[in-house]
Design an enzyme around this catalytic site. Structure first.
Site, short mmCIF file in Angstrom:
data_model
loop_
_atom_site.label_atom_id
_atom_site.label_comp_id
_atom_site.label_asym_id
_atom_site.label_seq_id
_atom_site.Cartn_x
_atom_site.Cartn_y
_atom_site.Cartn_z
N ALA A 85 0.84 -1.20 0.00
CA ALA A 85 0.00 0.00 0.00
C ALA A 85 0.87 1.24 0.00
O ALA A 85 2.03 1.21 0.41
CB ALA A 85 -0.93 0.00 1.22
N ASP A 86 0.29 2.33 -0.46
CA ASP A 86 0.97 3.62 -0.40
C ASP A 86 -0.09 4.71 -0.25
O ASP A 86 -1.16 4.63 -0.85
CB ASP A 86 1.80 3.87 -1.66
CG ASP A 86 2.74 5.05 -1.48
OD1 ASP A 86 3.72 4.91 -0.72
OD2 ASP A 86 2.49 6.10 -2.09
N THR A 87 0.24 5.70 0.56
CA THR A 87 -0.69 6.80 0.83
C THR A 87 -0.02 8.12 0.50
O THR A 87 1.15 8.33 0.83
CB THR A 87 -1.12 6.80 2.31
OG1 THR A 87 -1.79 5.56 2.60
CG2 THR A 87 -2.07 7.95 2.61
#
Length: 206
Positions: A85-87
């Protein structure tokens, strides 16, 4: 394809993502990628020229999932789905990553003050030749912050490992007047979308 066990690898060092996976009963092991602090990094998080925020967060997440899958193969670990995941935080089309120092944290919080920004979290599940991806977008509105509030927050450890320089689950919650979207997505792992992808990858949720 039938899984050997009902378990995944999480390619993230974020304690918040671990907490969120436990919240929905996912059994996981950590599979850490090298970051900029242990050069060379497995995945570069540098924004490409003219790259849109949505394209950026999807690309980085996809590369993290692929790198973690290849690492699993290299280490001859049991084959399991890999979740990455990446935000990123976006204000007026500008990407705000993790602040490198106090000055950057102060600048980010000053920019977010009194404004509504977007939080984009992309997730990817890689398993054999299949890669599933979803990106969730939420909106967060900050009240107008005083210099004292920003200074006091920058004195804590909270801003420095989070996109945009703040964590909604921490003391920065007092700055937020409104959110629209996914609270868990703003934290870094949208649970609805995550559950859907893991189910599609063959994981049984409790």
């Amino acid at each position: 394809m039938k899984l050997l066990d009902n378990k995944i690898y999480l390619a993230s060092k974020s304690p918040r993502r671990r907490e969120l996976l436990r919240q929905i009963g996912i059994n996981f092991e950590i599979l850490l990628l090298r970051d900029a602090n242990s050069r060379p990094a497995d995945v570069s998080e540098t924004v490409l020229p003219d790259e849109l925020p949505s394209d950026y967060v999807k690309r980085v997440t996809k590369e993290k999932a692929e790198a973690a899958w290849n690492m699993m193969l290299l280490r001859k670990l049991p084959l399991r789905p890999v979740l990455a995941a990446d935000t990123t935080v976006v204000l007026n089309g500008k990407i705000y990553g993790k602040p490198a120092n106090r000055a950057e944290a102060y600048e980010m919080l000053s920019a977010l003050s009194g404004s509504t920004h977007q939080v984009l979290t992309s997730i990817a599940v890689h398993f054999h030749q299949k890669q599933l991806e979803s990106t969730q977008t939420s909106e967060v509105t900050f009240t107008k912050l005083t210099k004292k509030q920003i200074d006091q927050y920058c004195d804590t450890l909270e801003p420095y490992d989070k996109a945009g320089g703040y964590g909604i689950q921490g003391s920065a919650a007092q700055f937020i007047s409104h959110i629209s979207g996914s609270y868990s997505g703003i934290m870094g792992l949208p649970l609805f979308e995550t559950a859907q992808l893991l189910t599609e990858a063959g994981i049984t949720l409790s």
